[in-house]
Design a protein around this motif. Structure first.
Motif, PDB file in Angstrom:
ATOM      1  N   VAL A  60       0.896  -1.075  -0.011  1.00 59.99           N
ATOM      2  CA  VAL A  60      -0.083   0.290   0.028  1.00 59.99           C
ATOM      3  C   VAL A  60       0.727   1.200  -0.184  1.00 59.99           C
ATOM      4  N   MET A  61       1.983   1.262   0.612  1.00 55.50           N
ATOM      5  CA  MET A  61       2.997   2.300   0.463  1.00 55.50           C
ATOM      6  C   MET A  61       3.522   2.457  -0.765  1.00 55.50           C
ATOM      7  N   ILE A  62       3.660   1.397  -1.648  1.00 59.03           N
ATOM      8  CA  ILE A  62       4.088   1.638  -3.045  1.00 59.03           C
ATOM      9  C   ILE A  62       2.979   2.397  -3.839  1.00 59.03           C
ATOM     10  N   GLU A  63       1.733   1.931  -3.473  1.00 63.10           N
ATOM     11  CA  GLU A  63       0.773   2.466  -4.338  1.00 63.10           C
ATOM     12  C   GLU A  63       0.430   3.903  -4.149  1.00 63.10           C
ATOM     13  N   LEU A  64       0.627   4.288  -2.543  1.00 67.58           N
ATOM     14  CA  LEU A  64       0.614   5.670  -2.240  1.00 67.58           C
ATOM     15  C   LEU A  64       1.664   6.425  -2.710  1.00 67.58           C
ATOM     16  N   GLY A  65       2.697   5.614  -2.857  1.00 74.13           N
ATOM     17  CA  GLY A  65       3.905   6.417  -3.604  1.00 74.13           C
ATOM     18  C   GLY A  65       3.821   6.756  -5.133  1.00 74.13           C
ATOM     19  N   ALA A  66       3.080   5.758  -5.758  1.00 76.22           N
ATOM     20  CA  ALA A  66       2.742   5.958  -6.964  1.00 76.22           C
ATOM     21  C   ALA A  66       1.763   7.266  -7.367  1.00 76.22           C
ATOM     22  N   GLN A  67       0.820   7.394  -6.290  1.00 78.19           N
ATOM     23  CA  GLN A  67      -0.071   8.643  -6.456  1.00 78.19           C
ATOM     24  C   GLN A  67       0.778   9.779  -6.213  1.00 78.19           C
ATOM     25  N   MET A  68       1.703   9.672  -5.257  1.00 81.89           N
ATOM     26  CA  MET A  68       2.589  11.003  -5.007  1.00 81.89           C
ATOM     27  C   MET A  68       3.268  10.988  -6.233  1.00 81.89           C
ATOM     28  N   HIS A  69       3.894  10.132  -6.962  1.00 77.81           N
ATOM     29  CA  HIS A  69       4.875  10.295  -8.081  1.00 77.81           C
ATOM     30  C   HIS A  69       3.880  11.002  -9.263  1.00 77.81           C
ATOM     31  N   ALA A  70       2.674  10.587  -9.369  1.00 82.13           N
ATOM     32  CA  ALA A  70       2.108  11.005 -10.425  1.00 82.13           C
ATOM     33  C   ALA A  70       1.711  12.634 -10.440  1.00 82.13           C
ATOM     34  N   GLU A  71       1.479  12.991  -9.055  1.00 80.69           N
ATOM     35  CA  GLU A  71       1.174  14.567  -8.952  1.00 80.69           C
ATOM     36  C   GLU A  71       2.466  15.419  -8.851  1.00 80.69           C
ATOM     37  N   SER A  72       3.451  14.853  -8.661  1.00 83.45           N
ATOM     38  CA  SER A  72       4.720  15.333  -8.555  1.00 83.45           C
ATOM     39  C   SER A  72       5.577  15.978  -9.603  1.00 83.45           C
ATOM     40  N   ALA A  73       6.634  16.840  -9.360  1.00 78.60           N
ATOM     41  CA  ALA A  73       7.443  17.052 -10.306  1.00 78.60           C
ATOM     42  C   ALA A  73       8.455  16.020 -10.975  1.00 78.60           C
ATOM     43  N   TYR A  74       7.988  14.779 -10.354  1.00 79.46           N
ATOM     44  CA  TYR A  74       8.846  13.334 -10.959  1.00 79.46           C
ATOM     45  C   TYR A  74       7.910  12.810 -11.877  1.00 79.46           C
ATOM     46  N   ARG A  75       6.768  13.251 -12.132  1.00 75.74           N
ATOM     47  CA  ARG A  75       5.881  12.308 -12.686  1.00 75.74           C
ATOM     48  C   ARG A  75       6.171  12.037 -14.422  1.00 75.74           C
ATOM     49  N   ASP A  76       7.120  12.665 -14.821  1.00 72.26           N
ATOM     50  CA  ASP A  76       7.606  12.256 -16.211  1.00 72.26           C
ATOM     51  C   ASP A  76       8.763  11.342 -16.033  1.00 72.26           C
ATOM     52  N   LEU A  77       8.984  10.901 -14.817  1.00 73.19           N
ATOM     53  CA  LEU A  77      10.212  10.043 -14.631  1.00 73.19           C
ATOM     54  C   LEU A  77       9.746   8.644 -14.472  1.00 73.19           C
ATOM     55  N   ASN A  78      10.421   7.325 -14.557  1.00 72.77           N
ATOM     56  CA  ASN A  78       9.997   6.267 -14.202  1.00 72.77           C
ATOM     57  C   ASN A  78       9.704   5.923 -12.817  1.00 72.77           C
ATOM     58  N   TYR A  79       8.602   5.339 -12.568  1.00 75.35           N
ATOM     59  CA  TYR A  79       8.217   4.865 -11.061  1.00 75.35           C
ATOM     60  C   TYR A  79       8.485   3.411 -11.134  1.00 75.35           C
ATOM     61  N   ASN A  80       9.269   2.896 -10.474  1.00 70.85           N
ATOM     62  CA  ASN A  80       9.737   1.534 -10.445  1.00 70.85           C
ATOM     63  C   ASN A  80       9.431   0.800  -8.959  1.00 70.85           C
ATOM     64  N   ARG A  81       8.282  -0.041  -9.010  1.00 74.41           N
ATOM     65  CA  ARG A  81       7.643  -0.637  -7.878  1.00 74.41           C
ATOM     66  C   ARG A  81       8.692  -1.574  -7.434  1.00 74.41           C
ATOM     67  N   GLU A  82       9.196  -2.421  -7.949  1.00 72.69           N
ATOM     68  CA  GLU A  82      10.356  -3.330  -7.519  1.00 72.69           C
ATOM     69  C   GLU A  82      11.446  -2.403  -6.610  1.00 72.69           C
ATOM     70  N   LYS A  83      11.738  -1.547  -7.163  1.00 67.95           N
ATOM     71  CA  LYS A  83      13.023  -0.780  -6.710  1.00 67.95           C
ATOM     72  C   LYS A  83      12.505  -0.190  -5.130  1.00 67.95           C
ATOM     73  N   CYS A  84      11.029   0.190  -5.367  1.00 71.22           N
ATOM     74  CA  CYS A  84      10.556   0.843  -3.951  1.00 71.22           C
ATOM     75  C   CYS A  84      10.239  -0.143  -3.204  1.00 71.22           C
ATOM     76  N   GLU A  85       9.877  -1.224  -3.494  1.00 73.72           N
ATOM     77  CA  GLU A  85       9.742  -2.534  -2.593  1.00 73.72           C
ATOM     78  C   GLU A  85      11.152  -2.803  -1.898  1.00 73.72           C
ATOM     79  N   ALA A  86      12.114  -2.884  -2.558  1.00 74.87           N
ATOM     80  CA  ALA A  86      13.377  -3.306  -2.102  1.00 74.87           C
ATOM     81  C   ALA A  86      14.006  -1.999  -0.881  1.00 74.87           C
ATOM     82  N   LEU A  87      13.481  -0.871  -1.318  1.00 75.56           N
ATOM     83  CA  LEU A  87      14.053   0.319  -0.605  1.00 75.56           C
ATOM     84  C   LEU A  87      13.205   0.052   0.801  1.00 75.56           C
ATOM     85  N   CYS A  88      11.849  -0.123   0.863  1.00 77.44           N
ATOM     86  CA  CYS A  88      11.072  -0.459   2.201  1.00 77.44           C
ATOM     87  C   CYS A  88      11.616  -1.566   2.962  1.00 77.44           C
TER      88      CYS A  88
END
Length: 152
Positions: free
Chosen positions: A12-40
């Motif tokens: 659920v943190m990864i999904e909330l992170g995807a929401q943040m990414h989509a509305e942020s200045a980073y929205r044009d950059l890749n969002y890698n869920r696997e990388k986020c999972e490893a970080l968590c």
């Protein structure tokens, strides 16, 4: 409910992170869920140096903060710096963000950090975020300047 991040929060943190990414200045950059999972997982397994905290309303994740400790490059004092601090759009303006920030502040103090740095690089609600951070005791000491580079 405010509590430390656990394995069961990661998806659920990864999904909330995807929401943040989509509305942020980073929205044009890749969002890698696997990388986020490893970080968590890294954060959960190393609580001495890494911090993760969640805010829930019922079963819904409404906010999160993650941060870490690092020695300053010029000495041995410790800096606590955020990695992500995000509150769901419909809960902004409530106490959620402040409570998450206070949990991070308490964690940093317990570990002997000399100061906390909160970055505001997402470009979300800049004026409101600056006012909030100033109101709770943070000083505005700089800025982030960005230039998009052409992909090769």
């Amino acid at each position: 409910v405010y509590r430390p991040m656990e394995d069961t929060d990661i998806s659920v943190m990864i999904e909330l992170g995807a929401q943040m990414h989509a509305e942020s200045a980073y929205r044009d950059l890749n969002y890698n869920r696997e990388k986020c999972e490893a970080l968590c997982i890294k954060y959960i397994l190393n609580p001495k140096w890494f911090f993760g905290y969640c805010a829930y309303e019922g079963d819904e994740l409404i906010g999160m903060i993650m941060g870490h400790l690092v020695p300053y490059y010029f000495g041995n004092d410790l800096l606590a710096s955020d990695t992500v601090w995000y509150v769901r759009k419909d809960r902004r303006g409530s106490m959620v963000g402040i409570r998450l920030l206070n949990a991070f502040r308490d964690w940093a103090k317990e570990r002997g950090a000399s100061e906390i740095c909160i970055g505001v690089s997402s470009a979300l609600n800049l004026d409101r975020t600056h006012k909030l951070l100033s109101r709770v005791g943070f000083d505005h000491v700089g800025g982030i300047f960005k230039e998009a580079l052409t992909k090769c």
